[in-house]
Scaffold this active site. Sequence first.
Site, PDB file in Angstrom:
ATOM      1  N   GLU A 177      -3.850   5.832  17.473  1.00  0.00           N
ATOM      2  CA  GLU A 177      -2.448   5.720  17.615  1.00  0.00           C
ATOM      3  C   GLU A 177      -1.856   6.861  18.435  1.00  0.00           C
ATOM      4  OE1 GLU A 177      -0.313   4.147  14.052  1.00  0.00           O
ATOM      5  OE2 GLU A 177      -1.679   5.418  13.236  1.00  0.00           O
ATOM      6  N   ASP A 203      -3.898   7.158   4.239  1.00  0.00           N
ATOM      7  CA  ASP A 203      -3.128   6.169   4.893  1.00  0.00           C
ATOM      8  C   ASP A 203      -3.783   5.261   5.913  1.00  0.00           C
ATOM      9  OD1 ASP A 203      -0.460   5.845   5.935  1.00  0.00           O
ATOM     10  OD2 ASP A 203      -0.919   6.346   7.952  1.00  0.00           O
ATOM     11  N   LYS A 225      -3.636  -9.583  10.581  1.00  0.00           N
ATOM     12  CA  LYS A 225      -3.686  -9.460  12.011  1.00  0.00           C
ATOM     13  C   LYS A 225      -4.609 -10.729  12.340  1.00  0.00           C
ATOM     14  CE  LYS A 225      -2.785  -4.834  12.746  1.00  0.00           C
ATOM     15  NZ  LYS A 225      -1.686  -4.452  13.535  1.00  0.00           N
ATOM     16  N   HIS A 247      -7.105   0.282   5.695  1.00  0.00           N
ATOM     17  CA  HIS A 247      -7.441  -0.643   7.063  1.00  0.00           C
ATOM     18  C   HIS A 247      -8.754  -0.333   7.609  1.00  0.00           C
ATOM     19  CE1 HIS A 247      -3.375  -0.682   6.601  1.00  0.00           C
ATOM     20  NE2 HIS A 247      -2.826   0.244   7.261  1.00  0.00           N
ATOM     21  N   LYS A 278      -3.385  10.061  14.891  1.00  0.00           N
ATOM     22  CA  LYS A 278      -2.124  10.027  15.298  1.00  0.00           C
ATOM     23  C   LYS A 278      -1.906  10.910  16.553  1.00  0.00           C
ATOM     24  CE  LYS A 278      -0.101   8.192  11.546  1.00  0.00           C
ATOM     25  NZ  LYS A 278       0.314   6.876  11.745  1.00  0.00           N
ATOM     26  N   LYS A 337       0.759  -1.170   0.103  1.00  0.00           N
ATOM     27  CA  LYS A 337       0.010  -0.093  -0.006  1.00  0.00           C
ATOM     28  C   LYS A 337       0.986   1.185  -0.048  1.00  0.00           C
ATOM     29  CE  LYS A 337      -1.537   2.037   3.966  1.00  0.00           C
ATOM     30  NZ  LYS A 337      -0.689   2.653   4.962  1.00  0.00           N
ATOM     31  N   HIS A 372      -1.949  -5.115   5.606  1.00  0.00           N
ATOM     32  CA  HIS A 372      -1.345  -5.563   6.813  1.00  0.00           C
ATOM     33  C   HIS A 372      -2.522  -6.097   7.619  1.00  0.00           C
ATOM     34  CE1 HIS A 372      -0.281  -2.063   9.084  1.00  0.00           C
ATOM     35  NE2 HIS A 372      -0.507  -2.793  10.029  1.00  0.00           N
TER      36      HIS A 372
HETATM   37  C1  BG6 Z   1       0.395   1.702   8.280  1.00  0.00           C
HETATM   38  C2  BG6 Z   1       0.173   3.281   8.195  1.00  0.00           C
HETATM   39  O1  BG6 Z   1      -0.304   1.127   7.122  1.00  0.00           O
HETATM   40  O2  BG6 Z   1      -0.305   1.321   9.469  1.00  0.00           O
HETATM   41  C3  BG6 Z   1       0.824   4.028   9.592  1.00  0.00           C
HETATM   42  O3  BG6 Z   1       0.888   3.758   6.980  1.00  0.00           O
HETATM   43  C4  BG6 Z   1       0.308   3.162  10.767  1.00  0.00           C
HETATM   44  O4  BG6 Z   1       0.654   5.280   9.403  1.00  0.00           O
HETATM   45  C5  BG6 Z   1       0.285   1.904  10.704  1.00  0.00           C
HETATM   46  O5  BG6 Z   1       0.894   3.711  11.739  1.00  0.00           O
HETATM   47  C6  BG6 Z   1      -0.591   1.126  11.890  1.00  0.00           C
HETATM   48  O6  BG6 Z   1      -0.383  -0.193  11.838  1.00  0.00           O
HETATM   49  P1  BG6 Z   1      -0.644  -1.169  13.235  1.00  0.00           P
HETATM   50  O7  BG6 Z   1      -0.446  -2.513  12.684  1.00  0.00           O
HETATM   51  O8  BG6 Z   1       0.762  -0.356  14.064  1.00  0.00           O
HETATM   52  O9  BG6 Z   1      -1.742  -0.668  13.727  1.00  0.00           O
END
Ligand code: BG6
Length: 501
Positions: free
Chosen positions: A225, A245, A191, A250, A347, A157, A187
């Site tokens: 986050e 992003d 999970k 996600h 964030k 991505k 990703h």
């Molecule tokens: C990524 C984003 O795809 O996923 C990041 O580009 C983000 O900005 C991250 O921090 C979050 O992934 P995870 O697995 O830490 O929740």
Amino acid sequence: MLSAPVSVQVPTQIVIFGASGDLTGRKLIPAIVEAACRRAFLAPVQVIGVDLRPLSSEAWRTELQPKIAASQLRIWDELAPNVHYHSIGDSSPEAFEHLRSHLDELAGPEHGVVGRLFHLALKPALFAATIESLANAGMLQDDPLRIEAWRRVVIEKPFGSDLATAQWLNLMLRRHLREEQIYRIDHYLGKETVQNILAFRFENAIFEPIWSSQNVESVEISVCETLGMASGRGKYYDGAGALRDMVQNHLMQLLCLVAMEPPTSLDAEAVRTEKVKVLKALEAFADPQDVWRNVVRGQYQAAGGDCGYLEEDGVSADSTTESYVAIRARIHNWRWAGVPFFLRTGKRLHKRYSEIVVRFRVPPADLFSGPTPADICRLRPNTLVFRIQPDEGIRLTFIVKQPGLGHIMRQATLGFDYKDLFPGDSPDPYERLLLDAVAGQATLFIRGDEAEAAWRFADSIRVGWNADGAPPPVPYASGTGGPGAADELFRGCEGVWGRGE
Ligand code: BG6
């Protein structure tokens, strides 16, 4: 989610473009080593890192070694002779021909029956040119008569930056590859707890009958986050923002898994077809006013010793890029019409956690002295919470009578914690996804039309933000729950955002 544990059964070459990049060292190589530790490779596997700079295989292995956990060094030593580096130099057609002969040579006499996974851990701007060059060097054709000699491509991505660029990328990929050869990665789908949403919904028949607007009042999906622009990501992020992003990929994936109809099977086509239906039913915002009413964007400000978004390295001083977005979304289909889906990500929030909260309707009449009318705006007697990270688990809340002569009602919780039932680490999402791609299992990857449908929704928000008179991002103090304006998306008495407690 898939029936059998995945293992690699035929000789395979994993060819990583972007061998010197952060993702390769931080995620891909550790995932391959972890898979080797679990003895997932039942046939020989070679890893070939490809990048521009000249480097020997030995020097690359030395660079990678610090990324390997101490407990895995023994397996790394076994794997290392099969880890090679190839410099693609000027990326000319000759350089790609040379790569092809190098791969054949490494495969030895078996090269006609080796599977090849090309993992593009590259900047998105390089996807198209790399695919074109691989195709021109004849490296993407597979042979239907020799299924072991498969060719697949994993694309990282972001897949495009809006609908038009995603459509263009899909067209370009399909000129050289069949859809079954393309593995668009997200990703989050790797999970364990995300995969468990489907298992929970479709392996437990008690929930499905209440999984609709008749009983569900709202659904919240929060991915919060605490990190800001870590590891020099400011420049990339400032061009992307939370919508591109996180939401387009996600959060859309989580939404699909919660809202989709039962698939006819767990194969890639069946599952992805149902996900696409959800994305198509997700209403794009009709006009800028619709966006301003239903979407809040925010930008963090300095607080508690953390700098503000505009002071981050790589971020332009007058940027209007959002580091936070909250959305009240609607799914227009038979199951979900009228149920708001609250999506939120940001964030530098107060806490790192991702969860899905399904809030069920309150009873039609209150026979006991339950919560006061003020409380009822906050409290929902029955909620089902999928905690995706950290402290992975599932919680169901309900009301009980507090012992005593009065009629005092209290909320109680039934809980399941992954770590109690399954001590030990779950596979990293990248390990799972890499093995799936090698095994040709595409269920946990994004189909082309799925990526496009998700962009259609995200783009409708961007149109509203770019329109004249659009409110600028709302400031919020770093380390807090985000802009207060996001609470108003609940329109008074429909609950409040969870706090990740
Ligand atoms: C990524 C984003 O795809 O996923 C990041 O580009 C983000 O900005 C991250 O921090 C979050 O992934 P995870 O697995 O830490 O929740």
